[in-house]
Design a protein around this motif. Sequence first.
Motif, mmCIF file in Angstrom:
data_model
loop_
_atom_site.group_PDB
_atom_site.id
_atom_site.type_symbol
_atom_site.label_atom_id
_atom_site.label_comp_id
_atom_site.label_asym_id
_atom_site.label_seq_id
_atom_site.Cartn_x
_atom_site.Cartn_y
_atom_site.Cartn_z
ATOM 1 N N ILE A 153 -58.018 -51.186 11.584
ATOM 2 C CA ILE A 153 -58.475 -52.571 11.659
ATOM 3 C C ILE A 153 -59.658 -52.754 10.723
ATOM 4 N N CYS A 154 -59.779 -53.952 10.153
ATOM 5 C CA CYS A 154 -60.861 -54.235 9.210
ATOM 6 C C CYS A 154 -61.254 -55.702 9.351
ATOM 7 N N THR A 155 -62.548 -55.992 9.332
ATOM 8 C CA THR A 155 -62.980 -57.376 9.313
ATOM 9 C C THR A 155 -62.946 -57.916 7.890
ATOM 10 N N VAL A 156 -62.694 -59.202 7.749
ATOM 11 C CA VAL A 156 -62.762 -59.853 6.445
ATOM 12 C C VAL A 156 -64.227 -60.154 6.164
ATOM 13 N N ALA A 157 -64.767 -59.530 5.123
ATOM 14 C CA ALA A 157 -66.191 -59.636 4.826
ATOM 15 C C ALA A 157 -66.584 -61.059 4.442
ATOM 16 N N HIS A 158 -67.788 -61.446 4.858
ATOM 17 C CA HIS A 158 -68.371 -62.747 4.533
ATOM 18 C C HIS A 158 -67.433 -63.897 4.890
ATOM 19 N N HIS A 159 -66.698 -63.728 5.977
ATOM 20 C CA HIS A 159 -65.848 -64.790 6.523
ATOM 21 C C HIS A 159 -64.731 -65.215 5.574
ATOM 22 N N GLY A 160 -64.544 -64.470 4.497
ATOM 23 C CA GLY A 160 -63.537 -64.818 3.505
ATOM 24 C C GLY A 160 -64.110 -65.413 2.239
ATOM 25 N N TYR A 161 -65.425 -65.574 2.195
ATOM 26 C CA TYR A 161 -66.053 -66.024 0.957
ATOM 27 C C TYR A 161 -66.343 -64.792 0.092
ATOM 28 N N ALA A 170 -60.101 -53.654 -4.304
ATOM 29 C CA ALA A 170 -60.041 -52.192 -4.311
ATOM 30 C C ALA A 170 -60.515 -51.613 -2.984
ATOM 31 N N TYR A 171 -61.506 -52.241 -2.386
ATOM 32 C CA TYR A 171 -62.005 -51.782 -1.096
ATOM 33 C C TYR A 171 -60.936 -51.940 -0.015
ATOM 34 N N TYR A 172 -60.362 -53.133 0.089
ATOM 35 C CA TYR A 172 -59.349 -53.369 1.116
ATOM 36 C C TYR A 172 -58.119 -52.487 0.899
ATOM 37 N N THR A 173 -57.772 -52.251 -0.353
ATOM 38 C CA THR A 173 -56.644 -51.375 -0.649
ATOM 39 C C THR A 173 -56.922 -49.958 -0.165
ATOM 40 N N THR A 174 -58.157 -49.513 -0.312
ATOM 41 C CA THR A 174 -58.530 -48.173 0.120
ATOM 42 C C THR A 174 -58.544 -48.061 1.643
ATOM 43 N N ASN A 181 -60.849 -73.250 7.760
ATOM 44 C CA ASN A 181 -61.360 -72.499 6.612
ATOM 45 C C ASN A 181 -60.323 -71.537 6.062
ATOM 46 N N VAL A 182 -59.617 -70.849 6.953
ATOM 47 C CA VAL A 182 -58.610 -69.891 6.503
ATOM 48 C C VAL A 182 -57.503 -70.592 5.733
ATOM 49 N N ALA A 183 -57.124 -71.790 6.177
ATOM 50 C CA ALA A 183 -56.065 -72.534 5.489
ATOM 51 C C ALA A 183 -56.408 -72.769 4.026
ATOM 52 N N THR A 184 -57.691 -72.951 3.736
ATOM 53 C CA THR A 184 -58.137 -73.118 2.350
ATOM 54 C C THR A 184 -58.333 -71.768 1.658
ATOM 55 N N LEU A 185 -58.986 -70.849 2.347
ATOM 56 C CA LEU A 185 -59.339 -69.570 1.728
ATOM 57 C C LEU A 185 -58.111 -68.747 1.362
ATOM 58 N N ARG A 186 -57.070 -68.792 2.175
ATOM 59 C CA ARG A 186 -55.910 -67.937 1.933
ATOM 60 C C ARG A 186 -55.124 -68.327 0.675
ATOM 61 N N VAL A 200 -59.270 -62.537 -3.466
ATOM 62 C CA VAL A 200 -58.936 -61.461 -2.530
ATOM 63 C C VAL A 200 -58.302 -62.007 -1.257
ATOM 64 N N ASP A 201 -58.704 -63.212 -0.851
ATOM 65 C CA ASP A 201 -58.150 -63.783 0.383
ATOM 66 C C ASP A 201 -56.638 -63.964 0.299
ATOM 67 N N LYS A 202 -56.156 -64.436 -0.844
ATOM 68 C CA LYS A 202 -54.705 -64.590 -1.015
ATOM 69 C C LYS A 202 -54.019 -63.231 -0.981
ATOM 70 N N TYR A 203 -54.655 -62.243 -1.590
ATOM 71 C CA TYR A 203 -54.104 -60.885 -1.558
ATOM 72 C C TYR A 203 -53.981 -60.395 -0.115
ATOM 73 N N LEU A 204 -55.005 -60.608 0.683
ATOM 74 C CA LEU A 204 -54.982 -60.163 2.078
ATOM 75 C C LEU A 204 -53.911 -60.892 2.872
ATOM 76 N N TRP A 205 -53.832 -62.199 2.668
ATOM 77 C CA TRP A 205 -52.849 -63.003 3.408
ATOM 78 C C TRP A 205 -51.425 -62.573 3.055
ATOM 79 N N ASP A 206 -51.206 -62.300 1.780
ATOM 80 C CA ASP A 206 -49.855 -61.961 1.331
ATOM 81 C C ASP A 206 -49.461 -60.530 1.679
ATOM 82 N N THR A 207 -50.410 -59.597 1.637
ATOM 83 C CA THR A 207 -50.062 -58.186 1.846
ATOM 84 C C THR A 207 -50.136 -57.776 3.315
ATOM 85 N N ILE A 208 -51.175 -58.194 4.010
ATOM 86 C CA ILE A 208 -51.286 -57.864 5.437
ATOM 87 C C ILE A 208 -50.329 -58.733 6.254
#
Length: 387
Positions: free
Chosen positions: A306-314, A320-324, A338-343, A350-358
């Motif tokens: 499990i990992c928190t999304v740093a700085h609320h997604g900002y 590279a960190y999340y990949t590791t 906020n997530v609807a915009t950030l993703r 990075v937010d789009k990367y997280l939304w698409d990969t996780i």
Amino acid sequence: MLSGISDAGDNCIEYYYTDTTLAAFDAYCEKLKNNGYTLKVSNENPGVKAAGFSSSKANVYAYFVPSESSVRIIASAVGSTNFQPYPTAESVPEFKKITDSKITQMALNYDLGNFGNCYIITLADGSFVVMDGGGWNAEYGDDTRLFNLLKHLNKREDGKIVIAAYILSHAHWDHYRNFFNFVKNHSSQLKIEACYTNIASDNAVYNSNNPDLGFPGCFATMSNAVGGIIPVKLHTGMKFYVRNAEFEVMYTQEDIFPDRINYFNETSTVLRMTLEGTTVMWNGDAKNWASKGIVKRYGSYVKSDICTVAHHGYDGMTQAYYTTVAPVLLLWPTSQKNVATLRTGSTYAVDKYLWDTIGKDNIIIAEPTQTITLPYVKGTAPVTEPY
């Protein structure tokens, strides 16, 4: 070679050595022992080797970083900082299990503009770890929300809310002001054992982006209100235990020196927790310095469930960190809006990367308040808290 000296905050002085070796670090530790210092804490992992010593005059904490051939030594007068009360699993006082261990991500009053992180970790004996605690002003009402949530989660027979650890990632108002007000308003019904954090000196952050210098005063008020809270200064490489939870400090603001702190968010402490076999990376608002340092130092050692999304997604941790870390579940501390915009990645790619990969089914957004029971099994739905 001594390459610099810095004010590390909380009456601590940091000495930074470069072009050094593990043998030199070990020799230094032996020299401390031979000069009346007692080993209090120690830990070694693929990224650092660390040891903390005390004498009648001073505390000395040192850690060697193999990937950088560097040693950092943090010295302080006895009484100005404390080492963690329970540095090993064997040192933890015996306790009785009364409940399953859980992680609760609390929703804040986003409609009125509150934000920040607010996490509650329920431990096996019914006590809690509170991570950060959210922001506050008089209109939000989130201090009462936090109190009611803790009462709802509390399984102790005596009904007392015992916070075994308050852990503050960094001293931005949106991460501690709500907890501060919660303590002031409900102190008679609380017990808070220790506060774990690493606050940079005022001088180190004076010219940084958006500094906040208010936490030390707030901490003194909170400590007085509940009859005393043990302050623990965290340093990279430390390992400590709170009941059945293990925490390892992966990064603190002390790792930035000799470079200057340009962004106050960079002072966030990054922790790795292991609880009931589940590993969690707590990132606060950390960003580039922590991302680069952790990936370089630890590599795959930081892979976690499990990992928190740093700085609320900002602007926060790098791809590279999340990949590791390669988590199977993300905790995203912000509103659905906020997530609807950030993703979309329009604010931070990075937010789009997280939304698409996780994937959205493996992301828990902090609205509404939800709880997961540990050990976490991928695909298990969180429980919405009806408090």
